[in-house]
Design a protein around this motif. Structure first.
Motif, PDB file in Angstrom:
ATOM      1  N   ASN A 181      43.706  41.101  40.100  1.00 42.02           N
ATOM      2  CA  ASN A 181      44.127  41.901  39.078  1.00 42.02           C
ATOM      3  C   ASN A 181      42.840  43.077  39.029  1.00 42.02           C
ATOM      4  OD1 ASN A 181      44.471  42.025  36.014  1.00 42.02           O
ATOM      5  ND2 ASN A 181      41.813  41.802  35.674  1.00 42.02           N
TER       6      ASN A 181
ATOM      7  N   ARG B 164      33.542  44.284  37.177  1.00 39.67           N
ATOM      8  CA  ARG B 164      33.068  45.734  38.162  1.00 39.67           C
ATOM      9  C   ARG B 164      32.999  47.222  37.575  1.00 39.67           C
ATOM     10  NH1 ARG B 164      35.071  44.877  44.376  1.00 39.67           N
ATOM     11  NH2 ARG B 164      36.354  44.539  42.532  1.00 39.67           N
ATOM     12  N   GLY B 165      34.184  47.509  37.259  1.00 40.42           N
ATOM     13  CA  GLY B 165      35.133  48.568  36.583  1.00 40.42           C
ATOM     14  C   GLY B 165      33.896  48.756  35.083  1.00 40.42           C
TER      15      GLY B 165
ATOM     16  N   LYS C   9      33.672  50.847  44.928  1.00 43.46           N
ATOM     17  CA  LYS C   9      33.753  49.182  44.536  1.00 43.46           C
ATOM     18  C   LYS C   9      32.475  48.818  45.023  1.00 43.46           C
ATOM     19  CE  LYS C   9      37.348  48.146  43.540  1.00 43.46           C
ATOM     20  NZ  LYS C   9      39.335  47.006  43.421  1.00 43.46           N
TER      21      LYS C   9
ATOM     22  N   GLU D 158      49.852  47.756  35.481  1.00 39.35           N
ATOM     23  CA  GLU D 158      49.065  46.897  36.157  1.00 39.35           C
ATOM     24  C   GLU D 158      49.393  45.901  35.627  1.00 39.35           C
ATOM     25  OE1 GLU D 158      44.932  47.875  35.758  1.00 39.35           O
ATOM     26  OE2 GLU D 158      44.916  49.711  36.803  1.00 39.35           O
TER      27      GLU D 158
ATOM     28  N   LEU E   1      45.003  55.055  45.042  1.00 39.36           N
ATOM     29  CA  LEU E   1      46.182  54.791  44.646  1.00 39.36           C
ATOM     30  C   LEU E   1      46.630  55.900  43.396  1.00 39.36           C
ATOM     31  CD1 LEU E   1      46.671  51.057  45.389  1.00 39.36           C
ATOM     32  CD2 LEU E   1      47.739  52.918  46.924  1.00 39.36           C
TER      33      LEU E   1
END
Ligand code: GDP
Ligand code: MN
Length: 387
Positions: free
Chosen positions: A199, A54-55, A46, A107, A102
């Motif tokens: 988040n 960023r994702g 990351k 989410e 994970l």
């Protein structure tokens, strides 16, 4: 002051808030050493920058082997990361967080902010967490719950219960979730946060609750009593001119336009920026030199404005109250001599010692354009930069 994800997660760990195991790397080699130590795949790499999304920008990637950790880290570090929050030029990535991957089942979204309108602390949460939370907030506001807490009496079991019920947390996780909410609130208060956001906050397939992402902002006005957190400041992530200005206690924000401006008082500075826009030009900065500014602060402010290459003209708007007009004039003249001003400067002065101030400016021999009033000043400067 913004914290990086890895720094926020360190605070989480200290407050018994579960986070994935992980470490920061500055190079692809370091990343694979750390990945190996995690002892299993997938591993998540990351980008650590002071911006979210960023994702979506390719700054969060799953790696299934050490080779992939190497190549992904290399790719992330080699070019600026563009996300919905960075602007088109993107942000340079200097480090990555290498974390254990994970098995995500759900989410969730969770955040705490001060709510100014009620003067309370507000928990905002949603079952629809993840990368599209902004769209959910716009199209499906009912999916977002809000719980208000009086900061004087603090968090109570009923608040935690409201969050647990609002999010429809399964019975088996209810106690753990309540404890988590309480810990997060405690951290928020203890560290003088202005934002704490997770988040996603995930429920894993193994039914564990883990903060997969972490974002904390610390209230700048509280930094005097958060000395430990000051070591987390990363000036590489900040605008270089804003860093320079902060050394002199100047309230300076760099903007995109070409009219530099120096004003005393935040309200007057906002009004001045409006006037510049109304006159058809764009402000290059916000700068409030403060009511009690001295000659040196004025000089530094002037120098910082001139260091911005976009600046084609400067508007100085001072209402002399505590900051007297003659002190301002001395500061401007000294700064102009030292830096050698290369752009036109329009000055509007009013208030204490205004005549003395004007005399100093006139006697300086510098090419400074004086304006009668605010509207006149804005018109003059916008005509100049418009040419
Ligand atoms: P942001 O886009 O800057 O908010 O970065 P996040 O840390 O929130 O990561 C973006 C997304 O990557 C998350 O919403 C997850 O869907 C995904 N992600 C991050 N870590 C993991 C992981 O360990 N396993 C899986 N399967 N997905 C992950
Ligand atoms: Mn996130």
């Amino acid at each position: 002051m913004k914290l990086h994800e890895y720094q926020s997660k360190k605070l989480f760990r200290n407050h018994h808030i579960p986070v994935p195991e992980g470490h920061v790397a500055h190079s692809p080699d370091e990343a694979s050493v750390l990945a190996e130590r995690l002892g299993g795949f997938p591993v998540v790499v990351k980008a650590q920058i002071h911006a979210g999304g960023r994702g979506k920008g390719g700054g969060v990637k799953l790696a299934r082997s050490l080779d992939e950790v190497q190549s992904i880290t290399e790719a992330i570090l080699s070019r600026p990361l563009v996300t919905p929050q960075t602007g088109s030029q993107g942000k340079k990535v200097r480090k990555v967080l290498v974390e254990q991957g994970l098995d995500i089942d759900q989410e969730l979204y969770f955040s705490i902010i001060p709510d100014r309108s009620t003067a309370k602390i507000m928990i905002i949460a949603s079952r629809a967490g993840g990368m599209d939370i902004e769209e959910v907030a716009a199209s499906d506001p009912d999916k977002i719950i809000r719980v208000l807490i009086n900061p004087l009496t603090g968090i109570e079991p009923s608040h935690c219960k409201d969050v647990v019920t609002g999010l429809n947390i399964p019975e088996s996780l209810a106690d753990k979730f309540s404890a988590l909410v309480e810990n997060l609130y405690g951290l928020f208060i203890k560290s003088d946060c202005s934002l704490l956001e997770i988040n996603p906050l995930v429920i894993t397939k193994q039914e564990n609750l883990i903060a997969l992402d972490a974002k904390i902002d610390i209230d700048d006005n509280a930094l005097f009593r958060q000395k430990d957190l000051l070591t987390y400041r990363d000036t590489d992530e900040e605008d270089p001119l804003e860093v320079e200005a902060s050394k002199f206690n100047l309230n300076y924000i760099n903007l995109d336009g070409n009219v530099g401006n120096m004003v005393n008082g935040a309200g007057l500075a906002m009004a001045t920026m409006d006037l510049i826009k109304n006159a058809g030009a764009e402000p290059a900065n916000f700068l409030d030199v403060g009511g009690g500014a001295d000659e040196e602060m004025v000089e530094n402010g002037f120098r910082i404005i001139l260091e911005d290459e976009n600046v084609k003209g400067i508007l100085i708007n001072i209402f002399g109250g505590i900051l007297r007009c003659d002190v301002l004039a001395e500061g401007v003249v000294t700064a102009a001599r030292k830096t050698g001003i290369n752009v036109p400067v329009v000055i509007r002065l009013q208030g204490t010692n205004v005549d003395k101030g004007r005399e100093i400016l006139a006697a300086s021999g510098l090419n400074l354009i004086t304006a009668e009033d605010l509207a006149d000043a804005a018109t003059k400067i916008s005509e100049i930069v418009g040419k």
